[in-house]
Motif scaffolding. Structure first.
Motif, short mmCIF file in Angstrom:
data_model
loop_
_atom_site.label_atom_id
_atom_site.label_comp_id
_atom_site.label_asym_id
_atom_site.label_seq_id
_atom_site.Cartn_x
_atom_site.Cartn_y
_atom_site.Cartn_z
N SER A 12 0.83 -1.21 0.00
CA SER A 12 0.00 0.00 0.00
C SER A 12 0.86 1.25 0.00
CB SER A 12 -0.92 0.02 1.22
OG SER A 12 -1.87 -1.01 1.14
N TYR A 13 2.00 1.20 0.67
CA TYR A 13 2.90 2.35 0.72
C TYR A 13 3.18 2.87 -0.69
CZ TYR A 13 7.31 4.80 0.59
OH TYR A 13 8.29 5.71 0.31
N TYR A 14 3.53 1.99 -1.62
CA TYR A 14 3.88 2.41 -2.98
C TYR A 14 2.67 2.99 -3.71
CZ TYR A 14 8.16 0.05 -1.85
OH TYR A 14 9.32 -0.33 -1.22
N ASP A 15 1.50 2.39 -3.51
CA ASP A 15 0.27 2.94 -4.10
C ASP A 15 0.01 4.35 -3.56
OD1 ASP A 15 -0.15 0.60 -5.55
OD2 ASP A 15 -1.48 -0.26 -4.01
N ASP A 24 -2.06 8.98 4.22
CA ASP A 24 -2.15 7.52 4.26
C ASP A 24 -0.76 6.91 4.43
OD1 ASP A 24 -4.96 7.45 3.93
OD2 ASP A 24 -4.74 7.58 1.76
N VAL A 25 0.24 7.50 3.79
CA VAL A 25 1.63 7.05 3.95
C VAL A 25 2.03 7.18 5.42
CG1 VAL A 25 4.06 7.60 3.45
CG2 VAL A 25 2.38 7.59 1.60
N LYS A 63 5.94 6.43 -10.80
CA LYS A 63 5.26 5.18 -10.52
C LYS A 63 6.28 4.14 -10.10
CE LYS A 63 1.97 1.87 -12.35
NZ LYS A 63 1.63 1.47 -11.01
N HIS A 64 5.92 3.39 -9.07
CA HIS A 64 6.73 2.27 -8.61
C HIS A 64 6.18 0.98 -9.21
CE1 HIS A 64 7.58 5.25 -5.47
NE2 HIS A 64 8.72 4.60 -5.30
N GLU A 65 7.06 0.15 -9.71
CA GLU A 65 6.70 -1.19 -10.16
C GLU A 65 7.38 -2.19 -9.24
OE1 GLU A 65 7.19 -1.92 -14.37
OE2 GLU A 65 6.95 0.22 -14.75
N ILE A 66 6.59 -2.96 -8.53
CA ILE A 66 7.11 -3.93 -7.58
C ILE A 66 7.40 -5.24 -8.31
CG2 ILE A 66 6.66 -5.20 -5.44
CD1 ILE A 66 6.87 -2.05 -5.28
N ARG A 79 11.86 -5.32 -3.96
CA ARG A 79 12.72 -4.98 -5.10
C ARG A 79 11.83 -4.52 -6.23
NH1 ARG A 79 14.33 -7.79 -9.49
NH2 ARG A 79 13.49 -9.73 -8.65
N GLY A 80 12.22 -3.41 -6.89
CA GLY A 80 11.39 -2.91 -7.98
C GLY A 80 12.08 -1.84 -8.78
#
Length: 119
Positions: A12-15, A24-25, A63-66, A79-80
């Protein structure tokens, strides 16, 4: 006291970061959070952590990609890749983050490693 590890909170952190949902973070982290990242002094405590995300974060519009999540006794490792903007320039880089949890299920330590000098 047993640690409560919550891999869903880490996901959820990355979202939340990508959506710029900073309150929310902050709810995921303990008041005594320590955050270490490349090329920067550690952030200690929620006031410094909040100031970093609200005023000083060098990454934006990203954007983060996990790619992988690994759960340990008290830590969730991720890792991402991140793609976005840093200092006005488009960037894309790999990262590994380690989130250590406390007995209340809050993230109390966060360490980031990247293939860049600073973030």
């Amino acid at each position: 006291m047993q640690t409560i590890v919550n891999p869903d909170a880490v996901r959820s952190y990355y979202d939340y970061i990508d959506a710029e949902a900073y309150e929310d973070v902050f709810a995921l982290f303990a008041e005594d959070i320590v955050y270490e990242r490349p090329g920067q002094p550690p952030l200690s405590g929620m006031p410094e952590f909040r100031e970093f995300y609200l005023k000083n974060r060098p990454l934006e519009d990203g954007k983060h990609e996990i790619e992988q999540v690994v759960v340990g006794d008290d830590t969730v490792a991720v890792r991402g890749r991140f793609s976005g903007v840093q200092d006005g320039k488009r960037v894309s880089f790999g990262f590994s983050d380690f989130h250590r949890f406390d007995a209340d299920g809050k993230i109390t330590e966060r360490t980031t490693y990247t293939d860049r000098d600073t973030v």
